[in-house]
Design a protein around this motif. Structure first.
Motif, PDB file in Angstrom:
ATOM      1  N   ASP A  23     -42.203  -3.910 -89.636  1.00 22.78           N
ATOM      2  CA  ASP A  23     -43.096  -4.516 -88.654  1.00 22.78           C
ATOM      3  C   ASP A  23     -42.354  -5.561 -87.832  1.00 22.78           C
ATOM      4  O   ASP A  23     -42.330  -6.747 -88.169  1.00 22.78           O
ATOM      5  CB  ASP A  23     -44.298  -5.158 -89.372  1.00 22.78           C
ATOM      6  N   ARG A  24     -41.753  -5.111 -86.739  1.00 24.14           N
ATOM      7  CA  ARG A  24     -41.107  -6.035 -85.811  1.00 24.14           C
ATOM      8  C   ARG A  24     -40.987  -5.376 -84.450  1.00 24.14           C
ATOM      9  O   ARG A  24     -40.539  -4.231 -84.339  1.00 24.14           O
ATOM     10  CB  ARG A  24     -39.718  -6.442 -86.298  1.00 24.14           C
ATOM     11  N   PHE A  25     -41.390  -6.094 -83.420  1.00 27.74           N
ATOM     12  CA  PHE A  25     -41.272  -5.587 -82.056  1.00 27.74           C
ATOM     13  C   PHE A  25     -39.833  -5.757 -81.577  1.00 27.74           C
ATOM     14  O   PHE A  25     -39.258  -6.848 -81.690  1.00 27.74           O
ATOM     15  CB  PHE A  25     -42.236  -6.316 -81.122  1.00 27.74           C
ATOM     16  N   LEU A  26     -39.272  -4.697 -81.054  1.00 24.35           N
ATOM     17  CA  LEU A  26     -37.901  -4.710 -80.560  1.00 24.35           C
ATOM     18  C   LEU A  26     -37.889  -4.287 -79.096  1.00 24.35           C
ATOM     19  O   LEU A  26     -38.746  -3.528 -78.650  1.00 24.35           O
ATOM     20  CB  LEU A  26     -37.022  -3.757 -81.377  1.00 24.35           C
ATOM     21  N   SER A  27     -36.919  -4.774 -78.367  1.00 29.93           N
ATOM     22  CA  SER A  27     -36.804  -4.453 -76.945  1.00 29.93           C
ATOM     23  C   SER A  27     -35.368  -4.088 -76.612  1.00 29.93           C
ATOM     24  O   SER A  27     -34.432  -4.731 -77.089  1.00 29.93           O
ATOM     25  CB  SER A  27     -37.247  -5.653 -76.094  1.00 29.93           C
ATOM     26  N   VAL A  28     -35.204  -3.025 -75.841  1.00 28.30           N
ATOM     27  CA  VAL A  28     -33.887  -2.650 -75.331  1.00 28.30           C
ATOM     28  C   VAL A  28     -33.896  -2.983 -73.852  1.00 28.30           C
ATOM     29  O   VAL A  28     -34.258  -2.171 -73.007  1.00 28.30           O
ATOM     30  CB  VAL A  28     -33.597  -1.155 -75.565  1.00 28.30           C
ATOM     31  N   ASP A  29     -33.526  -4.196 -73.536  1.00 30.03           N
ATOM     32  CA  ASP A  29     -33.602  -4.686 -72.166  1.00 30.03           C
ATOM     33  C   ASP A  29     -32.458  -5.653 -71.926  1.00 30.03           C
ATOM     34  O   ASP A  29     -32.329  -6.655 -72.637  1.00 30.03           O
ATOM     35  CB  ASP A  29     -34.952  -5.384 -71.931  1.00 30.03           C
ATOM     36  N   GLY A  30     -31.625  -5.369 -70.989  1.00 25.63           N
ATOM     37  CA  GLY A  30     -30.485  -6.251 -70.729  1.00 25.63           C
ATOM     38  C   GLY A  30     -29.622  -5.697 -69.627  1.00 25.63           C
ATOM     39  O   GLY A  30     -30.099  -5.013 -68.718  1.00 25.63           O
ATOM     40  N   GLU A  31     -28.330  -5.960 -69.719  1.00 30.68           N
ATOM     41  CA  GLU A  31     -27.399  -5.486 -68.708  1.00 30.68           C
ATOM     42  C   GLU A  31     -26.045  -5.197 -69.332  1.00 30.68           C
ATOM     43  O   GLU A  31     -25.709  -5.723 -70.391  1.00 30.68           O
ATOM     44  CB  GLU A  31     -27.249  -6.518 -67.587  1.00 30.68           C
ATOM     45  N   LEU A  32     -25.304  -4.338 -68.672  1.00 37.06           N
ATOM     46  CA  LEU A  32     -23.945  -4.006 -69.071  1.00 37.06           C
ATOM     47  C   LEU A  32     -23.074  -4.163 -67.838  1.00 37.06           C
ATOM     48  O   LEU A  32     -23.343  -3.553 -66.800  1.00 37.06           O
ATOM     49  CB  LEU A  32     -23.861  -2.574 -69.602  1.00 37.06           C
ATOM     50  N   LEU A  33     -22.035  -5.000 -67.945  1.00 41.51           N
ATOM     51  CA  LEU A  33     -21.187  -5.230 -66.783  1.00 41.51           C
ATOM     52  C   LEU A  33     -19.744  -5.449 -67.209  1.00 41.51           C
ATOM     53  O   LEU A  33     -19.459  -5.736 -68.378  1.00 41.51           O
ATOM     54  CB  LEU A  33     -21.702  -6.426 -65.973  1.00 41.51           C
ATOM     55  N   LEU A  34     -18.857  -5.280 -66.248  1.00 43.42           N
ATOM     56  CA  LEU A  34     -17.436  -5.512 -66.459  1.00 43.42           C
ATOM     57  C   LEU A  34     -17.030  -6.744 -65.658  1.00 43.42           C
ATOM     58  O   LEU A  34     -17.283  -6.821 -64.462  1.00 43.42           O
ATOM     59  CB  LEU A  34     -16.618  -4.297 -66.019  1.00 43.42           C
ATOM     60  N   SER A  35     -16.425  -7.700 -66.341  1.00 45.77           N
ATOM     61  CA  SER A  35     -16.016  -8.942 -65.695  1.00 45.77           C
ATOM     62  C   SER A  35     -14.508  -9.115 -65.838  1.00 45.77           C
ATOM     63  O   SER A  35     -13.947  -8.851 -66.905  1.00 45.77           O
ATOM     64  CB  SER A  35     -16.733 -10.129 -66.345  1.00 45.77           C
ATOM     65  N   ASN A  36     -13.857  -9.576 -64.745  1.00 47.85           N
ATOM     66  CA  ASN A  36     -12.416  -9.812 -64.833  1.00 47.85           C
ATOM     67  C   ASN A  36     -12.086 -11.020 -65.696  1.00 47.85           C
ATOM     68  O   ASN A  36     -10.940 -11.223 -66.090  1.00 47.85           O
ATOM     69  CB  ASN A  36     -11.827  -9.987 -63.429  1.00 47.85           C
ATOM     70  N   GLU A  37     -13.099 -11.846 -66.022  1.00 51.44           N
ATOM     71  CA  GLU A  37     -12.879 -13.018 -66.865  1.00 51.44           C
ATOM     72  C   GLU A  37     -13.415 -12.831 -68.285  1.00 51.44           C
ATOM     73  O   GLU A  37     -12.815 -13.286 -69.247  1.00 51.44           O
ATOM     74  CB  GLU A  37     -13.548 -14.242 -66.230  1.00 51.44           C
ATOM     75  N   ARG A  38     -14.571 -12.133 -68.400  1.00 54.92           N
ATOM     76  CA  ARG A  38     -15.204 -11.998 -69.716  1.00 54.92           C
ATOM     77  C   ARG A  38     -15.082 -10.610 -70.317  1.00 54.92           C
ATOM     78  O   ARG A  38     -15.507 -10.386 -71.451  1.00 54.92           O
ATOM     79  CB  ARG A  38     -16.686 -12.374 -69.604  1.00 54.92           C
ATOM     80  N   GLY A  39     -14.494  -9.678 -69.581  1.00 59.25           N
ATOM     81  CA  GLY A  39     -14.360  -8.322 -70.089  1.00 59.25           C
ATOM     82  C   GLY A  39     -15.690  -7.590 -70.047  1.00 59.25           C
ATOM     83  O   GLY A  39     -16.467  -7.737 -69.108  1.00 59.25           O
ATOM     84  N   ILE A  40     -15.951  -6.812 -71.084  1.00 58.48           N
ATOM     85  CA  ILE A  40     -17.206  -6.068 -71.168  1.00 58.48           C
ATOM     86  C   ILE A  40     -18.306  -6.998 -71.682  1.00 58.48           C
ATOM     87  O   ILE A  40     -18.180  -7.611 -72.734  1.00 58.48           O
ATOM     88  CB  ILE A  40     -17.076  -4.857 -72.104  1.00 58.48           C
ATOM     89  N   VAL A  41     -19.380  -7.092 -70.933  1.00 58.02           N
ATOM     90  CA  VAL A  41     -20.496  -7.955 -71.297  1.00 58.02           C
ATOM     91  C   VAL A  41     -21.758  -7.108 -71.398  1.00 58.02           C
ATOM     92  O   VAL A  41     -22.084  -6.364 -70.472  1.00 58.02           O
ATOM     93  CB  VAL A  41     -20.723  -9.078 -70.256  1.00 58.02           C
ATOM     94  N   GLN A  42     -22.437  -7.192 -72.536  1.00 58.92           N
ATOM     95  CA  GLN A  42     -23.702  -6.476 -72.679  1.00 58.92           C
ATOM     96  C   GLN A  42     -24.719  -7.393 -73.348  1.00 58.92           C
ATOM     97  O   GLN A  42     -24.372  -8.194 -74.216  1.00 58.92           O
ATOM     98  CB  GLN A  42     -23.513  -5.185 -73.481  1.00 58.92           C
ATOM     99  N   THR A  43     -25.952  -7.273 -72.898  1.00 63.93           N
ATOM    100  CA  THR A  43     -27.027  -8.102 -73.468  1.00 63.93           C
ATOM    101  C   THR A  43     -28.176  -7.239 -73.990  1.00 63.93           C
ATOM    102  O   THR A  43     -29.283  -7.718 -74.166  1.00 63.93           O
ATOM    103  CB  THR A  43     -27.566  -9.073 -72.406  1.00 63.93           C
ATOM    104  N   PHE A  44     -27.907  -5.945 -74.217  1.00 65.95           N
ATOM    105  CA  PHE A  44     -28.959  -5.064 -74.706  1.00 65.95           C
ATOM    106  C   PHE A  44     -29.288  -5.332 -76.170  1.00 65.95           C
ATOM    107  O   PHE A  44     -30.449  -5.342 -76.568  1.00 65.95           O
ATOM    108  CB  PHE A  44     -28.541  -3.596 -74.551  1.00 65.95           C
ATOM    109  N   VAL A  45     -28.280  -5.527 -76.977  1.00 67.49           N
ATOM    110  CA  VAL A  45     -28.491  -5.700 -78.413  1.00 67.49           C
ATOM    111  C   VAL A  45     -28.547  -7.179 -78.735  1.00 67.49           C
ATOM    112  O   VAL A  45     -27.559  -7.884 -78.658  1.00 67.49           O
ATOM    113  CB  VAL A  45     -27.368  -5.032 -79.228  1.00 67.49           C
TER     114      VAL A  45
END
Length: 211
Positions: A122-144
């Motif tokens: 019993d837990r509400f989960l959401s798959v909502d975010g972004e996936l991007l490539l940054s020259n400073e931060r590399g691969i950035v994802q906020t889905f998980v």
């Protein structure tokens, strides 16, 4: 949140893409009905706390239905579904299951979330975010991200709808809003569904006229 119209538009794309030779008004109606099934828990939520986006939005539902279909059509000696409806029934059933998942559940999982493993967890989960490539931060994802505090469960979570705007009894003058389109992207999805389904019907009508 996606309206039922948006869900049906996604289901329409699934129907037009996967029904193949079984495409007709009746099979499309079955697929669209399966797409709309999860939203029925909106009404259950009037009587059962937290049922909306939990009871019929759980991924357990398509997994269980898929297991039953697999057993009936692939494992058991004589398929009841095939025996009654033939290959057409089997095809439509699998496409309806795909529409239930892709059109009925996943759009809500990706918009504010669903109780994905209810009632097993019993837990509400959401798959909502972004996936991007940054020259400073590399691969950035906020889905998980499972760090939300406190955890959203059926006891403390309520999704408003026109049927059930707020938890508990509603005041007499409460505003009931029934969303149809809430963004330009949702409008695009609806137009895509209508265009795809309409195009497929036109193609089938043209083929029938040539026979």
């Amino acid at each position: 949140m996606p309206s039922t119209v948006v869900h049906l538009a996604v289901g329409a794309v699934v129907a037009a893409s996967l029904l193949g030779d079984e495409f007709d008004r009746r099979s499309v109606a079955v697929v669209l009905a399966a797409t709309a099934v999860p939203d029925v828990d909106t009404f259950v939520g009037l009587y059962l706390q937290g049922a909306h986006r939990a009871l019929l939005h759980t991924l357990v539902l398509p997994v269980a239905a898929g297991a039953v279909l697999t057993y009936d059509t692939r494992i058991r000696g004589v398929s009841r579904l095939h025996g009654r409806w033939g290959p057409r029934g089997v095809r439509v059933a699998w496409v309806a299951l795909a529409a239930l998942l892709i059109g009925g559940i996943l759009p809500d999982l990706m918009t504010n979330g669903v109780n994905a493993f209810y009632p097993l967890y019993d837990r509400f989960l959401s798959v909502d975010g972004e996936l991007l490539l940054s020259n400073e931060r590399g691969i950035v994802q906020t889905f998980v991200d499972l760090s939300s505090t406190p955890e959203r469960t059926t006891e403390n979570t309520h999704y408003w709808t026109g049927v059930d705007p707020s938890p508990g009894d509603e005041p007499e003058n409460v505003e009931r809003i029934f969303p149809v389109v809430r963004s330009g992207f949702q409008l695009l999805v609806i137009l895509l569904g209508a265009f795809t389904l309409g195009g497929r019907f036109w193609e089938e009508r043209r083929r029938s006229g040539q026979r």
